[in-house]
Scaffold this motif. Structure first.
Motif: not given
Length: 129
Positions: A75-81
Motif C-alpha cells: 500500500v502506498a500512502i500520501d504524506e497526511d495518511g
C-alpha cells in the motif's frame, strides 16, 4: 596459530564475485523478503555489499521495489495518511502511476518509499475499479 593459517589459506581460494552475479543474488534476497521486511533486508544487503554499493543504484532499486510491491500488494500512502492505494496489476496505469478508485484519481508513486508523491484527477479512468 595453525587455525589462523588455515583461515588465511581458505581466503585465498575464493574469487571475487562479478557485479552481475552480486546484483542477481541481491535481487533474489530482496524479492524473497517477507511482506513488509524488504527495507530491513536491503539494510543487511548493503552491509554485505560493502564497497560494492554501486551495484544497487536508485534506478535498479526502484525497479526491484516496483516488482516486489506489485507481487505483495503493498500500500502506498500520501504524506497526511488520508490517501492509500493498493499497488497491484489491476490498479497499475504504468510503472509509476496507479488508480485510486475511491477518489477517482491517478496517483504517482515512489516505489522505494511507497509514498504517493502526486495526485491527479482522473475523469476517464485508465483501468476498471
Amino acid at each position: 596459530m595453525a587455525a589462523f593459517a588455515e583461515d588465511k589459506d581458505l581466503e585465498e581460494e575464493y574469487e571475487e564475485v562479478p557485479d552481475d552475479k552480486k546484483l542477481a543474488i541481491g535481487t533474489h534476497f530482496l524479492m524473497s523478503s517477507p511482506p513488509g521486511e524488504i527495507e530491513e533486508v536491503l539494510k543487511d544487503l548493503r552491509t554485505l555489499l560493502g564497497t560494492s554499493e554501486h551495484i544497487l543504484t536508485d534506478e535498479i532499486l526502484e525497479e526491484i521495489f516496483h516488482t516486489y510491491n506489485i507481487q505483495n500488494l503493498q500500500v502506498a500512502i500520501d504524506e497526511d495518511g488520508k490517501t492509500k492505494v493498493v499497488l497491484s496489476p489491476e490498479t497499475e496505469i504504468d510503472i509509476k502511476h496507479y488508480l485510486d478508485c475511491k477518489n477517482k484519481t491517478a496517483v504517482s508513486v515512489k516505489h522505494n518509499s511507497r509514498k504517493i508523491i502526486e495526485e491527479e484527477l482522473q475523469e476517464e479512468p485508465a483501468g476498471e475499479c
